[in-house]
Motif scaffolding. Sequence first.
Motif, short mmCIF file in Angstrom:
data_model
loop_
_atom_site.label_atom_id
_atom_site.label_comp_id
_atom_site.label_asym_id
_atom_site.label_seq_id
_atom_site.Cartn_x
_atom_site.Cartn_y
_atom_site.Cartn_z
N PHE A 78 0.80 -1.09 -0.05
CA PHE A 78 0.17 -0.03 0.00
C PHE A 78 0.80 1.35 0.05
N ASP A 79 0.60 2.15 -0.85
CA ASP A 79 0.98 3.57 -0.86
C ASP A 79 0.60 4.28 0.52
N LEU A 80 1.02 5.28 1.17
CA LEU A 80 0.54 5.64 2.35
C LEU A 80 -0.36 6.93 1.96
N ASP A 81 0.45 8.03 1.84
CA ASP A 81 -0.27 9.37 1.74
C ASP A 81 -1.25 9.03 0.44
N GLY A 82 -2.56 9.43 0.71
CA GLY A 82 -3.56 9.38 -0.15
C GLY A 82 -4.13 8.33 -0.40
N VAL A 83 -3.77 7.03 0.33
CA VAL A 83 -4.46 5.67 0.11
C VAL A 83 -4.84 5.12 1.49
N ILE A 85 -1.26 -0.77 -4.37
CA ILE A 85 -2.40 0.08 -4.39
C ILE A 85 -1.83 1.39 -4.24
N GLU A 86 -2.26 2.29 -5.10
CA GLU A 86 -1.79 3.57 -5.38
C GLU A 86 -2.68 4.83 -5.81
N ASP A 87 -2.46 5.86 -5.45
CA ASP A 87 -3.39 7.03 -5.88
C ASP A 87 -2.66 7.85 -6.78
N ALA A 88 -1.25 7.45 -6.91
CA ALA A 88 -0.37 8.47 -7.77
C ALA A 88 -0.17 7.69 -9.31
MG MG Z 1 0.42 8.46 -2.62
#
Ligand code: MG
Length: 209
Positions: A7-12, A167-170
């Motif tokens: 998992f990505d952290l910031d935004g996920v 899993i990414e938001d970017a």
């Molecule tokens: Mg992120």
Amino acid sequence: NIKGIIFDLDGVICSTDEYHYQAWKSIADDEGIYFDRKINERLRGVSRAESLEIILERAAAVYSPEEKAALMEKKNNIYRELLKNMGPGDVTEEVRSTLRELKERGYGLAIGSSSKNTRFILERTALTDAFDGISDGNMISRSKPDPEVFIKAAGILGLKNEECFVIEDAISGINAANAAGFHSVGIGPAAECDEAEFKISFFSEILDI
Ligand code: MG
Ligand code: B16
């Protein structure tokens, strides 16, 4: 044959992407540099130093390495002050219960974040124990879209890249995952991009992929 989830952290996992934006916005305003949420999208997943370079594209002045270092420190201090207000309530019940369910199903769970503040955020939100491994900005020399942070995470889990979801938001993170043979899952802004192998509109959908 998916055995692990990175998992990505910031935004996920949590909405610290908003705090990154507020901290950079205050730096840009002080310097008289135009900065908005659209430009901010390019900062997702990239390192602190690269984020500053993107903001300085619109600066009238030329900044020395010393001035850049001072601005990065100032930004991080503002960001850390915002993080101090965070607590366990800043991670949704949806995220917590999904992580618990994935663990029960036997998946290895890791964080793969460009942030040097990863451990501080996980401690503040009482999430450190939810993960089997943490790969963060302190362990890498190249940030997303380079896959180094995810390769380290898979290594900690003892899994092959192709056995893991990322899993990414970017978009930078989706490209990083794809570049090294991971299965990419886009959420939020990254669910809009063609490069994501899977797209989800909310976190608990991971359970259904
Ligand atoms: Mg992120
Ligand atoms: P820091 P992620 C990334 O975290 C952020 O998306 C990005 O905006 C930030 O510049 C980077 O971490 C570095 O963060 O200044 O705290 O070291 O999305 O990879 O979890």
